[in-house]
Structure formats: C-alpha cells, structure tokens
Write a protein that holds these residues in place. Structure first.
Motif, PDB file in Angstrom:
ATOM      1  N   VAL A  48      19.494  56.507  64.631  1.00 48.43           N
ATOM      2  CA  VAL A  48      19.946  57.503  65.599  1.00 48.43           C
ATOM      3  C   VAL A  48      18.814  58.480  65.934  1.00 48.43           C
ATOM      4  O   VAL A  48      18.447  58.642  67.096  1.00 48.43           O
ATOM      5  CB  VAL A  48      21.161  58.291  65.067  1.00 48.43           C
ATOM      6  CG1 VAL A  48      21.550  59.399  66.040  1.00 48.43           C
ATOM      7  CG2 VAL A  48      22.335  57.350  64.815  1.00 48.43           C
ATOM      8  N   SER A  60      14.366  59.628  68.710  1.00 46.29           N
ATOM      9  CA  SER A  60      15.793  59.366  68.867  1.00 46.29           C
ATOM     10  C   SER A  60      15.996  58.028  69.572  1.00 46.29           C
ATOM     11  O   SER A  60      15.132  57.573  70.329  1.00 46.29           O
ATOM     12  CB  SER A  60      16.479  60.493  69.653  1.00 46.29           C
ATOM     13  OG  SER A  60      15.902  60.641  70.919  1.00 46.29           O
ATOM     14  N   SER A  63      20.070  55.273  73.097  1.00 47.94           N
ATOM     15  CA  SER A  63      21.499  55.463  73.356  1.00 47.94           C
ATOM     16  C   SER A  63      21.951  56.908  73.190  1.00 47.94           C
ATOM     17  O   SER A  63      23.036  57.282  73.664  1.00 47.94           O
ATOM     18  CB  SER A  63      22.321  54.569  72.425  1.00 47.94           C
ATOM     19  OG  SER A  63      22.025  54.871  71.071  1.00 47.94           O
ATOM     20  N   VAL A  64      21.154  57.728  72.528  1.00 47.33           N
ATOM     21  CA  VAL A  64      21.551  59.128  72.300  1.00 47.33           C
ATOM     22  C   VAL A  64      20.586  60.127  72.919  1.00 47.33           C
ATOM     23  O   VAL A  64      20.820  61.334  72.841  1.00 47.33           O
ATOM     24  CB  VAL A  64      21.709  59.431  70.794  1.00 47.33           C
ATOM     25  CG1 VAL A  64      22.653  58.439  70.136  1.00 47.33           C
ATOM     26  CG2 VAL A  64      20.357  59.445  70.087  1.00 47.33           C
ATOM     27  N   LYS A  65      19.530  59.647  73.537  1.00 46.26           N
ATOM     28  CA  LYS A  65      18.533  60.552  74.140  1.00 46.26           C
ATOM     29  C   LYS A  65      19.202  61.459  75.153  1.00 46.26           C
ATOM     30  O   LYS A  65      20.008  61.041  75.969  1.00 46.26           O
ATOM     31  CB  LYS A  65      17.427  59.760  74.821  1.00 46.26           C
ATOM     32  CG  LYS A  65      16.252  59.452  73.926  1.00 46.26           C
ATOM     33  CD  LYS A  65      15.097  58.878  74.706  1.00 46.26           C
ATOM     34  CE  LYS A  65      13.867  58.719  73.836  1.00 46.26           C
ATOM     35  NZ  LYS A  65      14.005  57.707  72.798  1.00 46.26           N
ATOM     36  N   ARG A  67      21.359  63.643  74.544  1.00 42.90           N
ATOM     37  CA  ARG A  67      22.675  64.091  74.067  1.00 42.90           C
ATOM     38  C   ARG A  67      22.630  64.580  72.629  1.00 42.90           C
ATOM     39  O   ARG A  67      23.346  65.514  72.261  1.00 42.90           O
ATOM     40  CB  ARG A  67      23.688  62.951  74.171  1.00 42.90           C
ATOM     41  CG  ARG A  67      23.883  62.426  75.580  1.00 42.90           C
ATOM     42  CD  ARG A  67      25.044  61.431  75.661  1.00 42.90           C
ATOM     43  NE  ARG A  67      24.835  60.259  74.820  1.00 42.90           N
ATOM     44  CZ  ARG A  67      25.664  59.889  73.840  1.00 42.90           C
ATOM     45  NH1 ARG A  67      26.739  60.609  73.587  1.00 42.90           N
ATOM     46  NH2 ARG A  67      25.420  58.803  73.138  1.00 42.90           N
ATOM     47  N   PHE A  68      21.826  63.956  71.794  1.00 46.74           N
ATOM     48  CA  PHE A  68      21.729  64.309  70.381  1.00 46.74           C
ATOM     49  C   PHE A  68      20.373  64.944  70.110  1.00 46.74           C
ATOM     50  O   PHE A  68      19.351  64.494  70.638  1.00 46.74           O
ATOM     51  CB  PHE A  68      21.855  63.064  69.497  1.00 46.74           C
ATOM     52  CG  PHE A  68      23.209  62.414  69.469  1.00 46.74           C
ATOM     53  CD1 PHE A  68      24.206  62.762  70.375  1.00 46.74           C
ATOM     54  CD2 PHE A  68      23.492  61.444  68.518  1.00 46.74           C
ATOM     55  CE1 PHE A  68      25.449  62.155  70.345  1.00 46.74           C
ATOM     56  CE2 PHE A  68      24.733  60.822  68.467  1.00 46.74           C
ATOM     57  CZ  PHE A  68      25.716  61.181  69.392  1.00 46.74           C
ATOM     58  N   MET A  83      25.233  66.956  68.263  1.00 46.59           N
ATOM     59  CA  MET A  83      25.694  65.876  69.134  1.00 46.59           C
ATOM     60  C   MET A  83      26.523  66.480  70.263  1.00 46.59           C
ATOM     61  O   MET A  83      27.503  67.195  70.002  1.00 46.59           O
ATOM     62  CB  MET A  83      26.524  64.871  68.339  1.00 46.59           C
ATOM     63  CG  MET A  83      25.800  64.338  67.108  1.00 46.59           C
ATOM     64  SD  MET A  83      26.720  63.037  66.270  1.00 46.59           S
ATOM     65  CE  MET A  83      28.141  63.957  65.703  1.00 46.59           C
ATOM     66  N   LEU A  86      29.701  63.641  73.694  1.00 46.38           N
ATOM     67  CA  LEU A  86      30.058  62.497  72.856  1.00 46.38           C
ATOM     68  C   LEU A  86      30.888  61.484  73.623  1.00 46.38           C
ATOM     69  O   LEU A  86      31.705  61.843  74.486  1.00 46.38           O
ATOM     70  CB  LEU A  86      30.793  62.970  71.610  1.00 46.38           C
ATOM     71  CG  LEU A  86      29.876  63.565  70.534  1.00 46.38           C
ATOM     72  CD1 LEU A  86      30.665  64.436  69.563  1.00 46.38           C
ATOM     73  CD2 LEU A  86      29.152  62.451  69.789  1.00 46.38           C
ATOM     74  N   ASP A  90      30.188  56.394  70.330  1.00 44.94           N
ATOM     75  CA  ASP A  90      29.469  57.110  69.268  1.00 44.94           C
ATOM     76  C   ASP A  90      30.268  57.115  67.962  1.00 44.94           C
ATOM     77  O   ASP A  90      29.771  57.583  66.933  1.00 44.94           O
ATOM     78  CB  ASP A  90      29.187  58.556  69.681  1.00 44.94           C
ATOM     79  CG  ASP A  90      28.230  58.658  70.848  1.00 44.94           C
ATOM     80  OD1 ASP A  90      28.476  59.500  71.746  1.00 44.94           O
ATOM     81  OD2 ASP A  90      27.236  57.907  70.868  1.00 44.94           O
ATOM     82  N   TYR A  94      28.206  58.335  60.034  1.00 48.31           N
ATOM     83  CA  TYR A  94      26.835  58.816  60.195  1.00 48.31           C
ATOM     84  C   TYR A  94      26.232  59.111  58.818  1.00 48.31           C
ATOM     85  O   TYR A  94      26.839  59.807  57.998  1.00 48.31           O
ATOM     86  CB  TYR A  94      26.816  60.067  61.059  1.00 48.31           C
ATOM     87  CG  TYR A  94      26.985  59.743  62.524  1.00 48.31           C
ATOM     88  CD1 TYR A  94      28.208  59.300  63.018  1.00 48.31           C
ATOM     89  CD2 TYR A  94      25.923  59.841  63.420  1.00 48.31           C
ATOM     90  CE1 TYR A  94      28.365  58.962  64.356  1.00 48.31           C
ATOM     91  CE2 TYR A  94      26.070  59.509  64.765  1.00 48.31           C
ATOM     92  CZ  TYR A  94      27.291  59.068  65.225  1.00 48.31           C
ATOM     93  OH  TYR A  94      27.445  58.739  66.545  1.00 48.31           O
TER      94      TYR A  94
END
Length: 126
Positions: A48, A60, A63-65, A67-68, A83, A86, A90, A94
């Motif tokens: 992640v 990162s 898929s999460v760039k 956003r996280f 995060m 969402l 997701d 974790y």
C-alpha cells in the motif's frame, strides 16, 4: 526486535476517511524501513505505502495514490496511514510492517519486511 501494533480500522461508508496508526515497541522505526500492506479475502497481501529510512522518501501503490498518505516512522515510534475517498475495493485487513535495512529487497515488496503487526480490519460499504 521490534513489535508492531495497528489500530484505527473500522467500518466506513464509501467516500469516507480513516486514519490507521502503527505503534512500534521494543525499538523505534529508526532502524527499519516501514510500510503498510493489505490483504483482501481470497487475495494476496499487497503493498500500500512505505517510508524509506535513509531519506524519508515515500512510496504508494498506484491504486491508492492521491487518496492515501503515509507519515511518521523514521525516528518516531508511530507510523500513520491517512486514508481518504475510500472505496469498497479498499476493504481488507491492513498490516503494518518493518524491515531490517540489511535486507536488500525493494521497499514495495513483502520480502523487504521481516516484522509484521497483527492487522486491523477496514471495511468500506457502498
């Protein structure tokens, strides 16, 4: 050795936010690279986000760039994963992870980490 404990997971609606925490005990993160992984039911554990010990660079997954955001670690004993926006995809357990710097593996791979927390469940409802 370092022990890791995650917290902050829970149930949230799509579009919502959560902040995960990972507390290191025994040692701080100063000796380790530090990262977050997740594992959804029936899927492999995937990278992640991570913080590079040498210069604090952050990485990162695509898929999460945007956003996280990973923060903390380094000389601290706590690492965070903020995060936002969402999505149901997701949903996963974790995991916080720490890796000895002597382990010469790419920071985005599971093989780079030899200490793992127990995980915290994040569930995103649609």
């Amino acid at each position: 050795q370092v022990q890791l404990a995650e917290s902050g997971g829970g149930l949230v609606q799509a579009g919502g936010s959560l902040r995960l925490s990972c507390v290191a005990s025994g040692r701080t993160f100063s000796r380790y690279r530090a990262g977050w992984f997740r594992q959804a039911p029936g899927k492999e554990r995937e990278f992640v986000a991570a913080v590079k010990r040498s210069d604090g660079s952050k990485y990162s997954a695509d898929s999460v760039k945007g956003r996280f955001t990973v923060s903390g670690a380094g000389v601290a004993n706590t690492m965070y994963l903020q995060m936002s926006s969402l999505k149901p995809e997701d949903t996963a357990i974790y995991y916080c992870a720490a890796g000895d710097l002597s382990v010469g593996r790419t920071i985005t791979t599971r093989e780079a980490y030899n200490y793992w927390g127990q995980g915290t469940q994040v569930t995103v409802s649609s």
